[in-house]
Design an enzyme around this catalytic site. Structure first.
Site, PDB file in Angstrom:
ATOM      1  N   GLY A 173       8.873  -7.522  -0.612  1.00 51.42           N
ATOM      2  CA  GLY A 173       8.141  -6.303  -0.275  1.00 51.42           C
ATOM      3  C   GLY A 173       9.074  -5.146   0.024  1.00 51.42           C
ATOM      4  O   GLY A 173       9.531  -4.440  -0.884  1.00 51.42           O
ATOM      5  N   GLN A 226      -5.085  -6.933  -5.750  1.00 50.19           N
ATOM      6  CA  GLN A 226      -5.406  -7.505  -4.440  1.00 50.19           C
ATOM      7  C   GLN A 226      -6.642  -6.848  -3.831  1.00 50.19           C
ATOM      8  O   GLN A 226      -6.721  -5.624  -3.724  1.00 50.19           O
ATOM      9  CB  GLN A 226      -4.242  -7.337  -3.462  1.00 50.19           C
ATOM     10  CG  GLN A 226      -4.511  -8.135  -2.190  1.00 50.19           C
ATOM     11  CD  GLN A 226      -3.558  -7.828  -1.054  1.00 50.19           C
ATOM     12  OE1 GLN A 226      -3.485  -6.700  -0.589  1.00 50.19           O
ATOM     13  NE2 GLN A 226      -2.832  -8.831  -0.615  1.00 50.19           N
ATOM     14  N   CYS A 229      -3.044  -8.532   6.154  1.00 47.45           N
ATOM     15  CA  CYS A 229      -2.688  -7.161   6.553  1.00 47.45           C
ATOM     16  C   CYS A 229      -2.993  -6.943   8.034  1.00 47.45           C
ATOM     17  O   CYS A 229      -4.121  -7.154   8.477  1.00 47.45           O
ATOM     18  CB  CYS A 229      -3.467  -6.167   5.701  1.00 47.45           C
ATOM     19  SG  CYS A 229      -3.115  -4.469   6.184  1.00 47.45           S
ATOM     20  N   ALA A 251       0.852  -1.189   0.000  1.00 51.04           N
ATOM     21  CA  ALA A 251       0.000   0.000   0.000  1.00 51.04           C
ATOM     22  C   ALA A 251       0.889   1.241   0.000  1.00 51.04           C
ATOM     23  O   ALA A 251       1.846   1.326   0.770  1.00 51.04           O
ATOM     24  CB  ALA A 251      -0.906  -0.013   1.231  1.00 51.04           C
ATOM     25  N   GLY A 294       8.891 -12.872   3.347  1.00 48.76           N
ATOM     26  CA  GLY A 294       9.347 -12.349   4.634  1.00 48.76           C
ATOM     27  C   GLY A 294      10.837 -12.171   4.710  1.00 48.76           C
ATOM     28  O   GLY A 294      11.607 -13.133   4.645  1.00 48.76           O
ATOM     29  N   ASP A 295      11.256 -10.894   4.777  1.00 49.14           N
ATOM     30  CA  ASP A 295      12.640 -10.509   5.064  1.00 49.14           C
ATOM     31  C   ASP A 295      13.645 -10.809   3.958  1.00 49.14           C
ATOM     32  O   ASP A 295      14.846 -10.836   4.229  1.00 49.14           O
ATOM     33  CB  ASP A 295      13.134 -11.171   6.363  1.00 49.14           C
ATOM     34  CG  ASP A 295      12.243 -10.847   7.545  1.00 49.14           C
ATOM     35  OD1 ASP A 295      11.588  -9.790   7.510  1.00 49.14           O
ATOM     36  OD2 ASP A 295      12.193 -11.645   8.493  1.00 49.14           O
TER      37      ASP A 295
HETATM   38  C1  FMN Z   1       4.439  -0.145   3.366  1.00 52.80           C
HETATM   39  C2  FMN Z   1       3.850  -1.528   3.300  1.00 52.80           C
HETATM   40  C3  FMN Z   1       2.614  -1.717   2.679  1.00 52.80           C
HETATM   41  C4  FMN Z   1       2.050  -2.995   2.608  1.00 52.80           C
HETATM   42  N1  FMN Z   1       0.855  -3.164   1.976  1.00 52.80           N
HETATM   43  C5  FMN Z   1       0.314  -4.398   1.866  1.00 52.80           C
HETATM   44  C6  FMN Z   1      -0.887  -4.601   1.141  1.00 52.80           C
HETATM   45  O1  FMN Z   1      -1.484  -3.663   0.579  1.00 52.80           O
HETATM   46  N2  FMN Z   1      -1.382  -5.872   1.087  1.00 52.80           N
HETATM   47  C7  FMN Z   1      -0.749  -6.941   1.681  1.00 52.80           C
HETATM   48  O2  FMN Z   1      -1.223  -8.069   1.595  1.00 52.80           O
HETATM   49  N3  FMN Z   1       0.409  -6.768   2.345  1.00 52.80           N
HETATM   50  C8  FMN Z   1       0.961  -5.534   2.427  1.00 52.80           C
HETATM   51  N4  FMN Z   1       2.157  -5.374   3.053  1.00 52.80           N
HETATM   52  C9  FMN Z   1       2.905  -6.565   3.485  1.00 52.80           C
HETATM   53  C10 FMN Z   1       3.904  -7.017   2.379  1.00 52.80           C
HETATM   54  O3  FMN Z   1       3.222  -7.407   1.212  1.00 52.80           O
HETATM   55  C11 FMN Z   1       4.781  -8.177   2.858  1.00 52.80           C
HETATM   56  O4  FMN Z   1       3.954  -9.268   3.164  1.00 52.80           O
HETATM   57  C12 FMN Z   1       5.608  -7.829   4.093  1.00 52.80           C
HETATM   58  O5  FMN Z   1       6.192  -6.541   3.959  1.00 52.80           O
HETATM   59  C13 FMN Z   1       6.719  -8.869   4.342  1.00 52.80           C
HETATM   60  O6  FMN Z   1       7.563  -8.968   3.233  1.00 52.80           O
HETATM   61  P1  FMN Z   1       9.009  -8.237   3.198  1.00 52.80           P
HETATM   62  O7  FMN Z   1       9.772  -8.702   4.401  1.00 52.80           O
HETATM   63  O8  FMN Z   1       9.611  -8.677   1.902  1.00 52.80           O
HETATM   64  O9  FMN Z   1       8.741  -6.758   3.271  1.00 52.80           O
HETATM   65  C14 FMN Z   1       2.722  -4.112   3.174  1.00 52.80           C
HETATM   66  C15 FMN Z   1       3.959  -3.906   3.801  1.00 52.80           C
HETATM   67  C16 FMN Z   1       4.530  -2.651   3.870  1.00 52.80           C
HETATM   68  C17 FMN Z   1       5.864  -2.473   4.524  1.00 52.80           C
END
Ligand code: FMN
Length: 310
Positions: free
Chosen positions: A225, A71, A101, A19, A202-203
């Site tokens: 992400g 989504q 979320c 988001a 994740g991470d």
């Molecule tokens: C700024 C931000 C916005 C996010 N928006 C969404 C979203 O709209 N829908 C969703 O399912 N997850 C959302 N997430 C979660 C990410 O899709 C992801 O699952 C999470 O950041 C873990 O992955 P990462 O460690 O690669 O960041 C968001 C995360 C962040 C940091």
């Protein structure tokens, strides 16, 4: 190669829904740098059904970004089904259901990660969306509501039984939010119990790490992400360029994509600045550049400043 439904992806690395970040311009950049698929920001099922202009503007897409996944979030099966039917007219390649979320404004209405506490409701939503969709449906879950009730395997089985084409799993619980570490052993367990593709999340910080996660957990793909924010190169083996000039060139390309695809960029200037500022993280003088970015009052002056840097 990873296929979801009948669609083969060019890479198993996927831009996670973000988001405020995973809009059309950024999705186009991530595809250019190697993401096999990009997921949109979460889209409100209510906003879609009630035709809210801000929600509708989030459906902007173009052929160059295909395949794309939109989504949806919500907690009412009828509204989610209706929203999926509306989405069909925008011809997405996939629809993803948000069950992960943890943000309060989403969970307080029973949506997002709150669905992990109610598999019955999650199933009704899944059925409604699958029934009304004309494309493959995926579901994004967490490992469970908290560490004492890890239920991601049950959710995956539920999703698979109801016609879902792939499950994306963020290896943290709802309670964890973004704290601690993602538990990739859960992702391995899910992969071992599922017949449909599983995407771990994740991470993950680099392309190399993503490929190592696929090898170690056996999962079919990885969602990236936070590490992609201001860093679309994360999807390529080469990674982020070392020189600021190459980075600035891509920032300017990002700005051009915004100018081409966002009707009123001044209305989302805050999130544009937020995103662009992230590109310069770690470079000498980056705090000055970020300060300059944040001082700009409109899109044109922001663009002129960054063009002059190139
Ligand atoms: C700024 C931000 C916005 C996010 N928006 C969404 C979203 O709209 N829908 C969703 O399912 N997850 C959302 N997430 C979660 C990410 O899709 C992801 O699952 C999470 O950041 C873990 O992955 P990462 O460690 O690669 O960041 C968001 C995360 C962040 C940091």
């Amino acid at each position: 190669m990873l296929s979801i439904g009948s669609i083969s992806l060019s890479s198993p690395l996927v831009l996670a829904p973000l988001a405020g970040y995973s809009d059309l311009p950024f999705r186009l950049l991530c595809r250019q740098f190697g993401a096999g698929l990009c997921v949109s920001e979460m889209i409100s099922s209510h906003g879609l059904v009630y035709g809210q202009p801000k929600t509708i503007s989030m459906l902007a897409s173009c052929d160059d970004e295909r395949p794309v996944s939109f989504q949806l979030f919500g907690a009412d099966p009828a509204i989610m089904g209706e929203a999926a039917a509306i989405l069909a007219s925008y011809d997405p390649d996939f629809i993803d259901i948000n069950m992960g979320c943890p943000v309060r404004k989403v969970t307080k209405r029973g949506a997002g990660a709150a669905l992990m506490t109610d598999i019955g409701l999650a199933e009704q939503i899944t059925k409604a969306v699958v029934d009304r969709s004309s494309c493959p449906v995926t579901v994004k879950i967490r490992s469970g509501p908290d560490s004492r009730s890890i239920c991601a395997v049950d959710f995956t089985t539920m999703a698979q039984t109801n016609g879902v084409s792939a499950v994306c799993v963020h290896g943290r619980t709802w309670k964890q939010g973004f704290s601690g570490q993602a538990d990739w052993s859960i992702i391995k367990d899910i992969k071992n119990s599922a017949a449909i593709p599983i995407l771990g999340n994740g991470d993950v910080q680099t392309c190399e790490q993503a490929l190592a996660r696929i090898r170690e957990s056996g999962c079919d793909g990885v969602l990236i992400g936070r590490a992609a924010i201001g860093n679309p190169w994360v999807f390529s083996e080469r990674g982020r360029p070392e020189g600021i000039a190459e980075v600035t060139a891509v920032v300017n390309q990002h700005l051009e994509l915004i100018a081409n695809h966002i009707k009123e960029p001044n209305r989302c200037l805050g999130s544009i600045k937020n995103h662009l500022g992230k590109y310069f993280k770690g470079f000498p003088g980056s705090s000055k550049v970020r300060k300059e970015i944040f001082e700009k009052q409109d899109f044109i002056s922001l663009r002129s400043y960054l063009q002059a840097m190139a």
